[in-house]
Each structure stands twice: as C-alpha cells, then as structure tokens.
Design a protein around this motif. Sequence first.
Motif, PDB file in Angstrom:
ATOM      1  N   MET A 136       0.859  -1.207   0.000  1.00 58.42           N
ATOM      2  CA  MET A 136       0.000   0.000   0.000  1.00 58.42           C
ATOM      3  C   MET A 136       0.890   1.251   0.000  1.00 58.42           C
ATOM      4  O   MET A 136       0.674   2.205  -0.738  1.00 58.42           O
ATOM      5  CB  MET A 136      -0.887   0.017   1.254  1.00 58.42           C
ATOM      6  CG  MET A 136      -1.880  -1.118   1.362  1.00 58.42           C
ATOM      7  SD  MET A 136      -3.224  -0.862   0.212  1.00 58.42           S
ATOM      8  CE  MET A 136      -4.148   0.366   1.143  1.00 58.42           C
ATOM      9  N   LEU A 137       1.912   1.195   0.844  1.00 57.56           N
ATOM     10  CA  LEU A 137       2.836   2.346   0.973  1.00 57.56           C
ATOM     11  C   LEU A 137       3.523   2.585  -0.374  1.00 57.56           C
ATOM     12  O   LEU A 137       3.579   3.701  -0.887  1.00 57.56           O
ATOM     13  CB  LEU A 137       3.869   2.047   2.072  1.00 57.56           C
ATOM     14  CG  LEU A 137       4.810   3.191   2.474  1.00 57.56           C
ATOM     15  CD1 LEU A 137       3.989   4.312   3.135  1.00 57.56           C
ATOM     16  CD2 LEU A 137       5.905   2.690   3.423  1.00 57.56           C
ATOM     17  N   VAL A 156       2.550   1.700  -3.387  1.00 60.60           N
ATOM     18  CA  VAL A 156       1.580   2.211  -4.400  1.00 60.60           C
ATOM     19  C   VAL A 156       1.307   3.688  -4.146  1.00 60.60           C
ATOM     20  O   VAL A 156       1.326   4.520  -5.052  1.00 60.60           O
ATOM     21  CB  VAL A 156       0.265   1.383  -4.333  1.00 60.60           C
ATOM     22  CG1 VAL A 156      -0.853   2.082  -5.087  1.00 60.60           C
ATOM     23  CG2 VAL A 156       0.509  -0.033  -4.848  1.00 60.60           C
ATOM     24  N   THR A 157       1.144   4.060  -2.888  1.00 67.95           N
ATOM     25  CA  THR A 157       0.863   5.468  -2.540  1.00 67.95           C
ATOM     26  C   THR A 157       2.033   6.355  -2.970  1.00 67.95           C
ATOM     27  O   THR A 157       1.855   7.361  -3.651  1.00 67.95           O
ATOM     28  CB  THR A 157       0.650   5.596  -1.011  1.00 67.95           C
ATOM     29  OG1 THR A 157      -0.229   4.571  -0.594  1.00 67.95           O
ATOM     30  CG2 THR A 157       0.112   6.970  -0.638  1.00 67.95           C
ATOM     31  N   ILE A 158       3.226   5.949  -2.616  1.00 70.34           N
ATOM     32  CA  ILE A 158       4.424   6.742  -2.970  1.00 70.34           C
ATOM     33  C   ILE A 158       4.539   6.814  -4.492  1.00 70.34           C
ATOM     34  O   ILE A 158       4.737   7.877  -5.083  1.00 70.34           O
ATOM     35  CB  ILE A 158       5.696   6.110  -2.351  1.00 70.34           C
ATOM     36  CG1 ILE A 158       5.654   6.223  -0.805  1.00 70.34           C
ATOM     37  CG2 ILE A 158       6.967   6.772  -2.893  1.00 70.34           C
ATOM     38  CD1 ILE A 158       6.708   5.398  -0.079  1.00 70.34           C
ATOM     39  N   TYR A 159       4.304   5.654  -5.144  1.00 69.88           N
ATOM     40  CA  TYR A 159       4.443   5.598  -6.606  1.00 69.88           C
ATOM     41  C   TYR A 159       3.437   6.542  -7.267  1.00 69.88           C
ATOM     42  O   TYR A 159       3.790   7.320  -8.158  1.00 69.88           O
ATOM     43  CB  TYR A 159       4.214   4.148  -7.068  1.00 69.88           C
ATOM     44  CG  TYR A 159       4.533   3.901  -8.526  1.00 69.88           C
ATOM     45  CD1 TYR A 159       3.522   3.617  -9.444  1.00 69.88           C
ATOM     46  CD2 TYR A 159       5.851   3.998  -8.987  1.00 69.88           C
ATOM     47  CE1 TYR A 159       3.813   3.399 -10.773  1.00 69.88           C
ATOM     48  CE2 TYR A 159       6.170   3.784 -10.329  1.00 69.88           C
ATOM     49  CZ  TYR A 159       5.136   3.496 -11.223  1.00 69.88           C
ATOM     50  OH  TYR A 159       5.411   3.296 -12.548  1.00 69.88           O
ATOM     51  N   LYS A 160       2.189   6.516  -6.763  1.00 70.96           N
ATOM     52  CA  LYS A 160       1.134   7.376  -7.335  1.00 70.96           C
ATOM     53  C   LYS A 160       1.504   8.840  -7.137  1.00 70.96           C
ATOM     54  O   LYS A 160       1.418   9.652  -8.052  1.00 70.96           O
ATOM     55  CB  LYS A 160      -0.225   7.081  -6.660  1.00 70.96           C
ATOM     56  CG  LYS A 160      -0.984   5.916  -7.343  1.00 70.96           C
ATOM     57  CD  LYS A 160      -2.158   5.436  -6.548  1.00 70.96           C
ATOM     58  CE  LYS A 160      -3.304   6.434  -6.493  1.00 70.96           C
ATOM     59  NZ  LYS A 160      -4.460   5.842  -5.711  1.00 70.96           N
ATOM     60  N   ASN A 161       2.007   9.187  -5.941  1.00 75.74           N
ATOM     61  CA  ASN A 161       2.380  10.602  -5.682  1.00 75.74           C
ATOM     62  C   ASN A 161       3.510  11.026  -6.611  1.00 75.74           C
ATOM     63  O   ASN A 161       3.551  12.134  -7.110  1.00 75.74           O
ATOM     64  CB  ASN A 161       2.816  10.761  -4.206  1.00 75.74           C
ATOM     65  CG  ASN A 161       1.589  10.680  -3.280  1.00 75.74           C
ATOM     66  OD1 ASN A 161       0.466  10.871  -3.766  1.00 75.74           O
ATOM     67  ND2 ASN A 161       1.798  10.377  -2.019  1.00 75.74           N
TER      68      ASN A 161
END
Length: 449
Positions: A438-439, A441-446
């Motif tokens: 999750m972390l 994916v979140t970092i990647y999306k940002n």
Amino acid sequence: LKYNGNANKKLNIAVVGGGLVGSLEALYLAKRGHQVKLYEYREDIRNTPLARGRSINLALSIRGRRALKDVGLEDQMINQHGIPMRARMIHRPDSSTYAMPYDARTNQCIYSVGRNYLNSILLKESENLDNVERYFNHKLIKSNFKDGSLTFMKMDTKETIQVNADLIIGADGAFSTVRKEMMKQPLFNFSQQYIEHGYLELCIPAGKDGGFQMPPNYLHIWPRGNFMMIALPNQDCSWTVTLFMPFKNFKNIDSERKLMDFFTNYFQDAIPLIGEKKLIEDFFSGSPSALVAIKCRPYHVCDKALLIGDAAHAVVPFYGQGMNAGFEDCTELDKLFQKYNDDVTSVLEEFTNTRWRDAFAISDLAMYNYIEMRDLVTRPSYRLRKTVDDFLYWLLPDLWVPLYNSVTFSTMPYDQCVKNRQWQNKVLAIVVLFFGLMLFVTIYKNMLL
Ligand SMILES: Cc1cc2nc3c(=O)[nH]c(=O)nc-3n(C[C@H](O)[C@H](O)[C@H](O)COP(=O)(O)OP(=O)(O)OC[C@H]3O[C@@H](n4cnc5c(N)ncnc54)[C@H](O)[C@@H]3O)c2cc1C
Ligand SMILES: Cc1cnn(-c2ccc(OCc3ccccc3)c(C(=O)O)c2)c1-c1ccc(Cl)c(F)c1
C-alpha cells in the motif's frame, strides 16, 4: 480402552533420582496406591547445604504449579514461599531500566522459588504417605530391564545392594544412569548438545535495612548480546544472579582488574549491588557450569522402565521451563495411569507417543531463545514485535497469545505453542507485506502526479 490384564494392579515402583521431578513423581504414584521406593544418590538435602552447580532458585510457572496443585502443595509454594515476578525488568548498559509486564491484562506472574526448599517440601510430603520409602546415599550403578533388577551402591558404606521392581522410573537427571541402560536398546535415539555458554551464580545480598536492593517483583534481565545476566529474588531479600557467558570469556577474565573492567563495561549497575569484594570472591571461587540439551526417544522400555524430567529432556535454561516441563511430565503420566487404570504397557507407550513432540518443542524453543536473546535485544525489532504482540493480545486475547505467554502462562502443549507462533508469523508477514505494498503504491502514485 485396551488393557493387558494387569490393570489396576498395585505395583512396586522404583523411582531413581530424588531431585525435583523424582520426588514429585513419587507423590503422584503413591497417591494412586502404588508402593514407591525413591532412591537418591546424594544425602537427604534437608540435612545438607545446596550442592554446587545447581541453580539456587528457579522460575515456577503454571505448568509446574498445576502439578504441585495435584499433590496439594501449590498453595504452600505460592503463598508461603514463592516470590511473584510480574514483569521483566530490563537493565540497559547505561544502567537505566524499563519494565515490561508479563500479562497486563490478567496480571499473571511467574514465581521465584528456592530449589532446596521445593525439593524439601516434596520429600517431606512423601513422609506423610506410608507407601513411599526414601533411600538416600543410594547410587544406581546397574539396571536390568528384563527382570526389573537394580543394583545400588550405598555411598556411606560402599556396599552394593540389589532390588527388584515392577516398574523403574528414571528421574536421575541429564546424565541419567537409567538412560544409559536404555541406550543399549535397539531403535533408541539420543542426542546431546553442549552450548558454548556456561553459567556462574553470584549473589546480590539483602540491603543494610535487610530489604531488597532492587524492586523485588521482577525478573531482572541484563541482555548484553553474547552475555546475559538475570537475577531472581530469594526469601531472605537477597538475589541469585546468574551470569551466562561463553567459556572462553570466563577464561579470559583471569584477574581482578579484568573482572572489574568487564563489569564496569557491561553490568555497571550490578557492581554496588553485589559489592566489589564479594563479586571478586564469588567470581573466582567457583567455576562456570556447562549447559547441555538432551533429546531422546522413546522414553520407555516395554512395561519395565520410563524416563521423565531432565533424564528424558534436559533443556538449556533460556526459557525457565526445565523443571516446569519435568513437572508436566508427571501430570501427563498421572492422566495416563488414570486413563488406562494403571495398565503400565499402555501407559508407557502412550507417554512416549504423546510427550516427545512437546519435549522436543520446548527444547527447541529454549535453544531458539538462547540464540535469539543474544542479538534480538539489541535489535529494535525485538521490542517492536513484543509491542505488536502485546497489543494484539490485548485486542484479541483468545486469538492472539504471544509465544512467551502461551509457554509460561498457559498449559497449551508446547508443540501447539510453536505451531501457534508459526501461524502468527505468517499473519504478521502478510500484514507487513500488505501495508508495504500500500505504501509503495501510494508513494508511486504521488511520484507520478
Ligand atoms: C542454571 C539453570 C537455571 C535453571 N532455571 C530454571 C527455571 O528458572 N525454571 C525451571 O523450570 N527450570 C530451570 N532449570 C532446569 C531445572 O533445574 C531442571 O529441569 C530440573 O532440576 C530437572 O529436575 P530433575 O529431577 O529431572 O533432575 P535433577 O534436578 O538433575 O535431579 C536428578 C536427581 O537424580 C539424582 N541422581 C543422578 N544420578 C543418580 C544415580 N545414578 N542414582 C541415584 N540418584 C541419581 C541426582 O542426585 C539428583 O538429585 C534451570 C537449570 C539450570 C542449569
Ligand atoms: C528464568 C527465566 C524465566 N523466564 N525467562 C525468560 C526467558 C526469555 C524471555 O524473553 C525473551 C527475551 C528476554 C530477554 C531478552 C531477549 C529476549 C523472558 C522475558 O521476556 O521476560 C523471560 C527466564 C530467563 C532465563 C534465562 C535468561 Cl538469560 C533470561 F534472560 C530469562
């Protein structure tokens, strides 16, 4: 239930070894009506000071308490003698300390009990039973499982006597003579492992006011990687301190200067508590004792002989379970005598088949602790894991029982404790993986935005 026809027969049973487990087993068997002869190599410990090379006090937990309850001695041990240790008190190298309760939810604890005192009340209780005879200064030198004959040397007169028994119980400790005879049996498997650490006992005396010099209701632990030290409280407000260290390190400390430098470096807060003079005296007056793990199987020979306690499964002391496991042997054996109505063949066979997995499990857990304790205490992940464990235990008390709690504060079979921990490790790994993903994916999306 299968019988071989000798069910409910009153047996002549020889228990070899009048230590903690043998003297307890004599009580269990006598209470079932059997005629018990308890043979002990040493003198009656009620007349002699503590033998060297044996821990002066021990941690008694639920498995041992249950056995003492069965023979009517739990109350005396817990309420009149044992000192409750409700938390571990960790001593850092900078002499600061922090406490971690064992079980904040149910306030469970382990008890520090004197070895000699416990052995004495077990022997004393056997004097209340007219079907227990005690023979001290009797060293087993030969046994024959075919005819149930035992040859003892009387240590005071050096004469030998031969006795016969229907059943021989070997409770003669890690270096068991009964087990040596069993080694001659085909299909008898045996292993022993000495570890590189030895242990030496020191003493923190009572303070000038006669009271404890450290908070008493704790198991004090000084984890220092390759060195570990613990202190358990005694009834006289002193502490029995056990230093665990590789033999080569004991050997290197060959002068008072080196000893004081070592303690200043690693256990500075303990120096004023032990006292410099006493520390030097005690450290150099004794020599470190060895620690061995013994595994063997089967524990029995036909309907003639059975091993229990350290004779069957000596473990390294890094879980404080050796005596508790031996006492649990006696509880489990009694259940089988009950189940098979004293039909020895069925009892002994099922004891081996059901007990060896738990004995091997606690042996592996104690060895695992020995290995883990040397490095995990310096790793923040150790405290994090304990914190996570304690939180999940608080949240889901019936589902998530931390390993140490299941071993020490429950009677869950040791083998089940290990399986339980393996399940917990899998669950935590999945949770960590999930949140890690999750972390990511979140970092990647940002990063893309
Ligand atoms: C440093 C240390 C710390 C420990 N701390 C703990 C703890 O905190 N909690 C815990 O549960 N356990 C602890 N233990 C383990 C515990 O001491 C043992 O598991 C326990 O003493 C085993 O009891 P036992 O009766 O099976 O064997 P033993 O206590 O060894 O007794 C065996 C008896 O048999 C006698 N004997 C031996 N050979 C013969 C012979 N040939 N003929 C006649 N008699 C014989 C011996 O004299 C002895 O009295 C610790 C052990 C050590 C070494
Ligand atoms: C005699 C006795 C009764 N129980 N324990 C015990 C064992 C393991 C423990 O946890 C693992 C851990 C403790 C300390 C550091 C890292 C991990 C704990 C705890 O958590 O309090 C308590 C011991 C004992 C026996 C020998 C040593 Cl060397 C020791 F430190 C404690």
